[in-house]
Enzyme design. Structure first.
Site, PDB file in Angstrom:
ATOM      1  N   GLU B 207       0.811  -1.212   0.000  1.00  0.00           N
ATOM      2  CA  GLU B 207       0.000   0.000   0.000  1.00  0.00           C
ATOM      3  C   GLU B 207       0.850   1.270   0.000  1.00  0.00           C
ATOM      4  O   GLU B 207       0.560   2.225  -0.716  1.00  0.00           O
ATOM      5  CB  GLU B 207      -0.945   0.010   1.214  1.00  0.00           C
ATOM      6  N   ARG B 316     -19.168  -1.985   0.564  1.00  0.00           N
ATOM      7  CA  ARG B 316     -19.260  -3.317  -0.023  1.00  0.00           C
ATOM      8  C   ARG B 316     -20.730  -3.657  -0.291  1.00  0.00           C
ATOM      9  O   ARG B 316     -21.059  -4.337  -1.253  1.00  0.00           O
ATOM     10  CB  ARG B 316     -18.674  -4.338   0.961  1.00  0.00           C
TER      11      ARG B 316
END
Lengths: 480, 480
Positions: B207, B316
């Site tokens: 990341e 989500r």
């Protein structure tokens, strides 16, 4: 991947078939026999045994589903209709291991009892450390500071670490290659290396691993681990700090160079958003003590807090001893906030502050009093902890009816409205810092007693409320 | 150290003497000739030339001091009393390099003019991209959603990326090995690899490097880079995100799985403190859109914002299209907050919410209206941006006189007092989450229209204000 760990000096091994139990056994035996840390890479198939989803990401993020579960059970030779069916040989193996474990525990308990009989003092001490309790009278080890004195709170932290280290043999820790700056030496504690079993750990520049190691030490129990770096580098270990909070681990995080007050290193090294970002993590208590006595008291709270992480923010620069801390810090820091300076007469204004801005608030209060406004100064080294206190205590520090308030902190304003209130004001640092000597920065970014007084007068007049914009630097080199 | 980069497949080299210019030159030539990324380790002496401080940490953190500066100048053969003395050969070398640079710039400008004459359309497009402006009509590419529809906002993000990718050839990005979950594919954009020059980058599980690479792309200019991971993993890239904010770089950060709504993965994966932690960074704008239209609008704001980083948080789970977003989202998201649902009659209560809690606030408002309380719903996808709006707009959304307010967000309460006010209440998630299906978690942690109504009634009655405690889970497995 393995090459990378080879480069770190680890022992590495590879098992090509994750179902080859003997190969895994051998690899583990080799790893145990090797003195270095070990990494064993085992090649497995995701969703192994599922006829339609093995080897696919479909078996990663979602359940197999009832039909595929039946097919998978069949593939393993288990009754597809049975729920929680355990094959007899697996049950027998677990029973055997469970019995073996019980035997080991019984043997250990027996040894421990024999030890306690032969060495009662040592056994009691072991029990104390494993229980995470502190020895009687430990608090008196913490340094105390008298009026007229001053010190950088990182130096107070150094004194606290050495003093606590002398009475708490379980204190162990170190810094991510910044021990000369963080001042984290346990004097006389010796070094912790491959060949020495002392209590000073040189972690190297690896903040995340450092915090993860401290978590491991906390999980083991019997020790109080601390780690250290610059506050701005706390960003690199948030993952491990979060896990400490989630797992109720009492690791202690020492973050020095806690504001623009670090001076010349400039905005890359000057934390501004970090106070809010650390206060935001549930179960973390972030302390920003405002003078030497508060700094020592914060260390006291940290070693007591064995079931959740504590973060301590310390200054590079000197802070004066404030008279209210001499009698108030020990109890006040433990409650998150306290009345550091009471108003002369019924308070008409409350100044709330933390860290290196606290003495500016005291100076501003004196000016306000001289101008006829009785002013209380509340030191709030840990707002979250204050929020947990009972309503009567909170009311005694911040009376609901007294809405003329100014909060002062050299970090972002986020979160301060809770304490300053809708009708109060916030003097904050809602921009990145700059490179200059600390006194210049405090002045240029508006942290002076005179500005606090001006804004407090605005609040009293009803003409100022909310966040006061942070000034730009006059030289035009500020970051937007 | 070099072995580690060898393991990564880099070209590495070592120069043993940092004063051996020819050796450094050779190492650079080799590095340029090698197609792999290169790391050259050069051994130098800190404070080189200082007779008393060379090779010591004393020359790292503090200035040499006037006396040692004189001694060092003498050691270099420079007049110890001269300030900013530049030896003639150094000045001549710089002059020569400066002249050479001017020649290169002149040649480049000439080429560019010739290109603009031969290919006017292409040159205009190059100029547009390098200037960071967007082509006329680009907004119409953003997807729109009608009442009755629903979608996870991560899917809206996927549609927005593909739609914007078609009209903005400069859009380039990818995910940290979560593209199947983050949904970040630029359809038809091709892959970016060692041999392919497409626009979809597979960053791998790294990341921080991902965000740093995006910063590099932003610095180059002419491209709009985006990166993606789960919101909870944003902790791993804060260092690079902070630098984007400090350096005014327009990198876009797509963080999906934005709350307890991700469900079964549990508290390690459920962000709660991350909204506040990201809002805290100066110059970062963190958007948590509350329905499909707001999600598309947030992407629009992000691609426009070329001189500071934008963070987009997506769900989500599915969110319903809210009627107020159909006409209001495009302008409202751009201002950080807007009236999503106006009260029937003069408002007596304001519900403020973001993300997946917004539709719960709308449902609660309908119940409150049915019970006789005219209720406004303010959608506030980006509080910091709203705080920057002019006073008239802020007053039109949140009238100062209307202090009966409830803020609802499934993250920590830190920061919400600014908008709920001293007399309002906050329904938040001041603890870590748990592993269960999303609807169970929202119910158990108190995010239901019924609870919002109950607390709103308490605020109206003057019996409730401040942060409402987040419920524990009934099963006793909650994290403290």
């Amino acid at each position: 991947m393995l090459k990378r760990f080879d480069a770190y000096g680890w022992h590495t091994a590879r098992v090509e078939d994750g179902n080859d139990i003997e190969a895994i056994d051998r690899a583990i035996d080799w790893a145990i026999a090797d003195e270095r840390p070990s990494l064993i890479a085992v090649r497995t198939v995701i969703g192994f045994g599922s006829p339609n989803k093995a080897g696919s990401q479909k078996s990663h993020g979602a359940p197999l589903g009832p039909d595929e579960v039946k097919l998978t059970k069949a593939a393993y030779g288990v009754d597809p209709e049975a729920t929680f069916a355990v094959p007899a040989d697996v049950a027998a193996l677990y029973k055997e291991r469970s019995d073996h474990g019980a035997t080991l525990v019984a043997e250990h308990t027996k040894k421990l009892l024999a030890y306690a009989t032969a060495f009662p003092a040592e056994a009691a001490e072991l029990q104390r450390r494993m229980a995470g309790t502190l020895p009687a009278g430990w608090e008196s080890a913490l340094p105390k500071y008298e009026l007229g004195g001053d010190a950088p709170t990182r130096n107070v932290s150094q004194s606290s670490i050495s003093a606590l280290g002398a009475v708490l043999p379980e204190l162990i820790g170190g810094s991510a290659d910044l021990s000369e700056s963080n001042l984290t030496d346990i004097h006389g504690g010796g070094k912790f290396t491959a060949t020495e079993s002392g209590r000073n750990i040189s972690y190297g520049v690896r903040e995340h691993a450092m915090a993860a190691i401290a978590n491991g030490i906390s999980y083991h129990g019997g020790l109080i681990p601390f780690v250290a770096t610059f506050l701005t580098f706390s960003d690199y270990l948030r993952g491990a700090l979060r896990l400490a909070a989630l797992a109720n681990l009492g690791s202690i995080f020492v973050f020095t160079h806690d504001s623009i007050g670090l001076g010349e290193d400039g905005p890359t090294h000057q934390p501004v958003e970090h106070y809010a970002a650390l206060r935001a993590i549930p179960n973390v208590r972030f302390f920003r003590p405002g003078d030497p006595n508060e700094a020592a008291a914060a260390w006291g709270v940290a070693v007591e807090r064995r079931h959740a992480p504590t973060v301590l923010a310390f200054t590079r620069q000197k802070l004066p001893v404030l008279s209210g801390s001499i009698t108030g810090a020990a109890a006040g820091v433990r409650r998150g906030a306290y009345v550091l300076r009471e108003a002369t007469g019924a308070a008409k204004m409350i100044l709330i502050s933390t860290g290196s801005e606290l003495h500016l608030a005291v100076a501003a209060a004196e000016q306000l009093e001289a101008a006829g406004t009785p002013t209380r100064v509340v030191s709030m080294p840990c707002p979250e902890l204050f929020g947990e206190q009972d309503a009567a205590y909170r009311e005694s520090v911040l009376p609901a009816a007294l809405r003329a308030r100014v909060a002062i902190e050299a970090g972002v304003s986020l979160g301060w409205d809770r304490w300053s209130g809708t009708d109060g004001a916030i003097i904050a640092m809602d921009r990145f810092g700059a490179s200059a000597p600390a006194p210049t920065l405090f002045k240029e970014f508006g942290f002076t007693p005179e500005r606090i007084v001006e804004i407090a007068k605005g609040v009293l007049a009803g003409s100022v409320h909310g966040v006061v914009p942070t000034p730009h630097l006059h030289d035009g080199h500020q970051v937007r």
